[in-house]
Design a protein around this motif. Structure first.
Motif, PDB file in Angstrom:
ATOM      1  N   PRO A 143      14.967  -7.584 -27.591  1.00  0.00           N
ATOM      2  CA  PRO A 143      15.461  -7.601 -26.269  1.00  0.00           C
ATOM      3  C   PRO A 143      16.773  -6.904 -25.984  1.00  0.00           C
ATOM      4  CG  PRO A 143      15.881  -9.605 -27.293  1.00  0.00           C
ATOM      5  CD  PRO A 143      15.128  -8.908 -28.385  1.00  0.00           C
ATOM      6  N   TYR A 144      16.694  -6.322 -24.991  1.00  0.00           N
ATOM      7  CA  TYR A 144      18.126  -5.406 -24.712  1.00  0.00           C
ATOM      8  C   TYR A 144      18.471  -5.671 -23.436  1.00  0.00           C
ATOM      9  CZ  TYR A 144      16.894  -3.316 -29.236  1.00  0.00           C
ATOM     10  OH  TYR A 144      16.831  -2.814 -30.693  1.00  0.00           O
ATOM     11  N   VAL A 145      19.598  -5.064 -23.056  1.00  0.00           N
ATOM     12  CA  VAL A 145      20.137  -5.192 -21.531  1.00  0.00           C
ATOM     13  C   VAL A 145      20.881  -3.812 -21.275  1.00  0.00           C
ATOM     14  CG1 VAL A 145      22.229  -6.066 -22.222  1.00  0.00           C
ATOM     15  CG2 VAL A 145      21.272  -6.165 -19.746  1.00  0.00           C
ATOM     16  N   ARG A 146      20.650  -3.061 -20.117  1.00  0.00           N
ATOM     17  CA  ARG A 146      21.302  -2.038 -19.861  1.00  0.00           C
ATOM     18  C   ARG A 146      22.037  -2.308 -18.658  1.00  0.00           C
ATOM     19  NH1 ARG A 146      17.494   2.829 -20.023  1.00  0.00           N
ATOM     20  NH2 ARG A 146      16.488   1.455 -18.167  1.00  0.00           N
ATOM     21  N   GLU A 147      23.522  -1.961 -18.870  1.00  0.00           N
ATOM     22  CA  GLU A 147      24.489  -2.166 -17.851  1.00  0.00           C
ATOM     23  C   GLU A 147      25.312  -0.827 -17.955  1.00  0.00           C
ATOM     24  OE1 GLU A 147      26.872  -4.098 -14.991  1.00  0.00           O
ATOM     25  OE2 GLU A 147      24.694  -4.159 -15.856  1.00  0.00           O
ATOM     26  N   ALA A 148      25.706  -0.174 -16.693  1.00  0.00           N
ATOM     27  CA  ALA A 148      26.302   0.967 -16.504  1.00  0.00           C
ATOM     28  C   ALA A 148      26.214   2.110 -17.409  1.00  0.00           C
ATOM     29  CB  ALA A 148      27.836   0.666 -16.541  1.00  0.00           C
ATOM     30  N   GLY A 149      24.855   2.331 -17.537  1.00  0.00           N
ATOM     31  CA  GLY A 149      24.449   3.190 -18.450  1.00  0.00           C
ATOM     32  C   GLY A 149      24.422   2.888 -20.105  1.00  0.00           C
ATOM     33  N   VAL A 150      24.811   1.914 -20.556  1.00  0.00           N
ATOM     34  CA  VAL A 150      25.075   1.540 -21.856  1.00  0.00           C
ATOM     35  C   VAL A 150      23.843   0.290 -22.147  1.00  0.00           C
ATOM     36  CG1 VAL A 150      26.324   0.674 -23.486  1.00  0.00           C
ATOM     37  CG2 VAL A 150      27.407   2.067 -21.942  1.00  0.00           C
ATOM     38  N   VAL A 151      23.221   0.755 -23.431  1.00  0.00           N
ATOM     39  CA  VAL A 151      22.281  -0.508 -23.756  1.00  0.00           C
ATOM     40  C   VAL A 151      22.745  -1.354 -24.800  1.00  0.00           C
ATOM     41  CG1 VAL A 151      20.121  -0.713 -24.727  1.00  0.00           C
ATOM     42  CG2 VAL A 151      20.331   1.204 -22.972  1.00  0.00           C
ATOM     43  N   TYR A 152      22.611  -2.570 -24.748  1.00  0.00           N
ATOM     44  CA  TYR A 152      23.166  -3.641 -25.875  1.00  0.00           C
ATOM     45  C   TYR A 152      22.100  -4.490 -26.162  1.00  0.00           C
ATOM     46  CZ  TYR A 152      27.584  -2.751 -23.221  1.00  0.00           C
ATOM     47  OH  TYR A 152      28.838  -1.886 -22.472  1.00  0.00           O
ATOM     48  N   ASP A 153      22.421  -4.848 -27.488  1.00  0.00           N
ATOM     49  CA  ASP A 153      21.215  -5.451 -28.282  1.00  0.00           C
ATOM     50  C   ASP A 153      21.499  -7.020 -27.673  1.00  0.00           C
ATOM     51  OD1 ASP A 153      19.672  -6.895 -30.002  1.00  0.00           O
ATOM     52  OD2 ASP A 153      20.707  -6.038 -31.728  1.00  0.00           O
ATOM     53  N   LEU A 154      20.500  -7.656 -27.312  1.00  0.00           N
ATOM     54  CA  LEU A 154      20.289  -9.046 -27.012  1.00  0.00           C
ATOM     55  C   LEU A 154      20.097 -10.176 -28.013  1.00  0.00           C
ATOM     56  CD1 LEU A 154      18.846  -9.000 -23.093  1.00  0.00           C
ATOM     57  CD2 LEU A 154      21.373  -9.587 -23.847  1.00  0.00           C
ATOM     58  N   SER A 155      19.772  -9.526 -29.221  1.00  0.00           N
ATOM     59  CA  SER A 155      19.288 -10.416 -30.232  1.00  0.00           C
ATOM     60  C   SER A 155      19.968 -11.651 -30.449  1.00  0.00           C
ATOM     61  CB  SER A 155      19.048  -9.604 -31.664  1.00  0.00           C
ATOM     62  OG  SER A 155      18.073  -8.505 -31.168  1.00  0.00           O
ATOM     63  N   PRO A 156      21.382 -11.468 -30.546  1.00  0.00           N
ATOM     64  CA  PRO A 156      22.351 -12.513 -30.790  1.00  0.00           C
ATOM     65  C   PRO A 156      22.147 -13.722 -29.748  1.00  0.00           C
ATOM     66  CG  PRO A 156      23.391 -10.567 -31.308  1.00  0.00           C
ATOM     67  CD  PRO A 156      22.163 -10.323 -30.400  1.00  0.00           C
ATOM     68  N   LEU A 157      21.539 -13.405 -28.516  1.00  0.00           N
ATOM     69  CA  LEU A 157      21.589 -14.320 -27.279  1.00  0.00           C
ATOM     70  C   LEU A 157      20.139 -14.914 -27.303  1.00  0.00           C
ATOM     71  CD1 LEU A 157      23.383 -15.257 -25.227  1.00  0.00           C
ATOM     72  CD2 LEU A 157      22.374 -13.400 -23.683  1.00  0.00           C
ATOM     73  N   THR A 158      19.187 -14.039 -27.811  1.00  0.00           N
ATOM     74  CA  THR A 158      17.815 -14.618 -27.432  1.00  0.00           C
ATOM     75  C   THR A 158      17.008 -13.688 -28.251  1.00  0.00           C
ATOM     76  OG1 THR A 158      16.077 -15.075 -25.919  1.00  0.00           O
ATOM     77  CG2 THR A 158      17.405 -13.289 -25.432  1.00  0.00           C
ATOM     78  N   ALA A 159      16.098 -14.149 -28.986  1.00  0.00           N
ATOM     79  CA  ALA A 159      14.888 -13.464 -29.678  1.00  0.00           C
ATOM     80  C   ALA A 159      13.842 -12.839 -28.751  1.00  0.00           C
ATOM     81  CB  ALA A 159      14.033 -14.556 -30.518  1.00  0.00           C
ATOM     82  N   GLU A 160      13.798 -13.125 -27.586  1.00  0.00           N
ATOM     83  CA  GLU A 160      12.542 -12.570 -26.676  1.00  0.00           C
ATOM     84  C   GLU A 160      13.171 -12.806 -25.183  1.00  0.00           C
ATOM     85  OE1 GLU A 160      10.666 -10.388 -25.894  1.00  0.00           O
ATOM     86  OE2 GLU A 160       9.018 -11.002 -27.290  1.00  0.00           O
ATOM     87  N   ILE A 161      12.602 -11.939 -24.123  1.00  0.00           N
ATOM     88  CA  ILE A 161      12.533 -12.087 -22.813  1.00  0.00           C
ATOM     89  C   ILE A 161      11.231 -12.696 -22.604  1.00  0.00           C
ATOM     90  CG2 ILE A 161      12.882 -10.900 -20.671  1.00  0.00           C
ATOM     91  CD1 ILE A 161      14.635  -8.718 -22.196  1.00  0.00           C
ATOM     92  N   ASP A 162      11.217 -13.898 -22.232  1.00  0.00           N
ATOM     93  CA  ASP A 162      10.017 -14.586 -21.708  1.00  0.00           C
ATOM     94  C   ASP A 162      10.268 -15.671 -20.749  1.00  0.00           C
ATOM     95  OD1 ASP A 162      11.240 -16.313 -23.272  1.00  0.00           O
ATOM     96  OD2 ASP A 162       9.767 -16.202 -24.926  1.00  0.00           O
ATOM     97  N   GLY A 163       9.160 -16.359 -20.633  1.00  0.00           N
ATOM     98  CA  GLY A 163       9.466 -17.506 -19.437  1.00  0.00           C
ATOM     99  C   GLY A 163      10.613 -18.382 -19.998  1.00  0.00           C
ATOM    100  N   ASP A 164      10.631 -18.750 -21.351  1.00  0.00           N
ATOM    101  CA  ASP A 164      11.324 -19.787 -21.683  1.00  0.00           C
ATOM    102  C   ASP A 164      12.924 -19.337 -21.756  1.00  0.00           C
ATOM    103  OD1 ASP A 164       9.677 -21.689 -22.422  1.00  0.00           O
ATOM    104  OD2 ASP A 164       9.659 -21.070 -24.606  1.00  0.00           O
ATOM    105  N   PHE A 165      13.117 -17.890 -21.834  1.00  0.00           N
ATOM    106  CA  PHE A 165      14.322 -17.370 -21.708  1.00  0.00           C
ATOM    107  C   PHE A 165      14.962 -17.605 -20.143  1.00  0.00           C
ATOM    108  CE2 PHE A 165      16.311 -13.476 -20.245  1.00  0.00           C
ATOM    109  CZ  PHE A 165      17.644 -13.323 -20.957  1.00  0.00           C
ATOM    110  N   LEU A 166      13.902 -16.879 -19.320  1.00  0.00           N
ATOM    111  CA  LEU A 166      14.128 -16.954 -17.834  1.00  0.00           C
ATOM    112  C   LEU A 166      14.690 -18.486 -17.399  1.00  0.00           C
ATOM    113  CD1 LEU A 166      11.374 -14.305 -16.653  1.00  0.00           C
ATOM    114  CD2 LEU A 166      13.933 -14.097 -17.039  1.00  0.00           C
ATOM    115  N   ALA A 167      13.826 -19.250 -17.657  1.00  0.00           N
ATOM    116  CA  ALA A 167      13.963 -20.779 -17.300  1.00  0.00           C
ATOM    117  C   ALA A 167      15.344 -21.465 -17.731  1.00  0.00           C
ATOM    118  CB  ALA A 167      12.732 -21.685 -17.771  1.00  0.00           C
ATOM    119  N   ALA A 168      15.781 -20.822 -18.647  1.00  0.00           N
ATOM    120  CA  ALA A 168      16.856 -21.477 -19.364  1.00  0.00           C
ATOM    121  C   ALA A 168      18.212 -20.656 -19.121  1.00  0.00           C
ATOM    122  CB  ALA A 168      16.860 -21.533 -21.001  1.00  0.00           C
ATOM    123  N   ASP A 169      18.092 -20.023 -17.843  1.00  0.00           N
ATOM    124  CA  ASP A 169      19.332 -19.277 -17.121  1.00  0.00           C
ATOM    125  C   ASP A 169      19.598 -18.028 -17.939  1.00  0.00           C
ATOM    126  OD1 ASP A 169      21.280 -18.680 -15.023  1.00  0.00           O
ATOM    127  OD2 ASP A 169      22.755 -19.756 -16.350  1.00  0.00           O
ATOM    128  N   GLY A 170      18.537 -17.555 -18.582  1.00  0.00           N
ATOM    129  CA  GLY A 170      18.911 -16.205 -19.326  1.00  0.00           C
ATOM    130  C   GLY A 170      19.401 -15.270 -18.847  1.00  0.00           C
TER     131      GLY A 170
END
Length: 284
Positions: free
Chosen positions: A14-41
């Motif tokens: 999982p990653y996030v892109r903000e203002a043209g920069v891509v950041y690693d989301l692994s410290p925050l979540t192992a995956e972007i899935d239903g559980d992540f979204l339901a937990a205010d990911g």
């Protein structure tokens, strides 16, 4: 903000892109899935970005996966643009036409689309896709749907029209469920950053224009669709809803169906672009 899943098939991270920069989301979540979204990911990602807790990542050359892992359902709305209904030989529906795709049709936005061995009428369909972020059952109004939508992405509802119309018994799904028939992505954009009824949709085959329309022309709006579906089934976090395609598909008779080696380009304003090459499956 754009949520991304990058890496080889089955090993996306999982990653996030903000203002043209891509950041690693692994410290925050192992995956972007239903559980992540339901937990205010999405909210947690925003907070982590605001606090400067995420580390920039070098993602050059990484494959782009579908932005949501393992959707439990892919629910589709048919004939949701009046001009497309007309080119299909149908009157605009009075109620949303609903069908399903098998979740294993979902692939990355630039992955190869496989043409079944005997398929002769494979078609493209650019669609706005809704991703559900909270359980939804018996919503009280279309406006209540705002609270359960996590975000939006791009879907190519690839269809085999002979399977869909000639041998389906009127149910459509035979023409919708072949492997690779739902490229999704490239990114999941949070719902509060998108006006879903003011987006330009376009498709091209081998660089030639096919579809060019706006989600403003939907018969049933995004909020109407989610509200309506919640009256008949429980929507779960991570579910994907394809909202229908505008005119300009091969079914119209104006364009040839897809052939081995063709390239589809699918794009929606503000959500990005997909590009897939077709490849015929040969058995034996």
């Amino acid at each position: 903000m754009e949520l991304l899943r990058l890496g080889p098939v089955g090993r996306e991270r999982p990653y996030v892109r903000e203002a043209g920069v891509v950041y690693d989301l692994s410290p925050l979540t192992a995956e972007i899935d239903g559980d992540f979204l339901a937990a205010d990911g999405i909210g947690r990602v925003r907070s982590a970005l605001g606090r400067g807790e995420l580390v920039a990542a070098d993602v050059d050359g990484l494959r782009i996966g579908a932005p949501v892992a393992r959707p439990t359902a892919v629910i589709c709305i048919g004939q949701n643009y009046a001009a497309h209904a007309a080119e299909s030989g149908s009157e605009p529906p009075e109620h949303p036409v609903v069908f399903f795709k098998h979740p294993n049709t979902v692939v990355g936005p630039d992955d190869v689309v496989l043409l079944p061995p005997r398929a002769e009428k494979v078609d493209w369909e650019v669609e706005l896709a809704i991703v559900i972020g909270k359980p939804a059952r018996y919503l009280s109004s279309p406006d209540a749907a705002r609270e359960v939508i996590a975000g939006y992405t791009i879907s190519n509802d690839v269809s085999e029209r002979a399977y869909q119309l000639d041998v389906s018994g009127g149910q459509w799904s035979k023409g919708k469920c072949s492997e690779t028939f739902n490229p999704l992505g490239p990114a999941l954009v949070p719902a509060d950053e998108v006006d879903p009824q003011a987006l330009r949709l376009r498709s091209f085959v081998n660089g030639e224009p096919r579809q060019d329309s706006s989600t403003a022309d939907m018969i049933f709006s995004v909020l109407q669709i989610v509200h309506e579906l919640s009256q008949y089934l429980v929507l779960e976090p991570g579910d994907v809803i394809n909202t229908g395609t505008p005119q300009g598909v091969a079914l119209s008779g104006r364009f040839p169906y897809l052939q081995d080696g063709d390239e589809m380009t699918i794009e929606i304003e503000g959500l990005g672009r997909q590009r897939q090459r077709t490849e015929r499956v040969h058995l034996g």
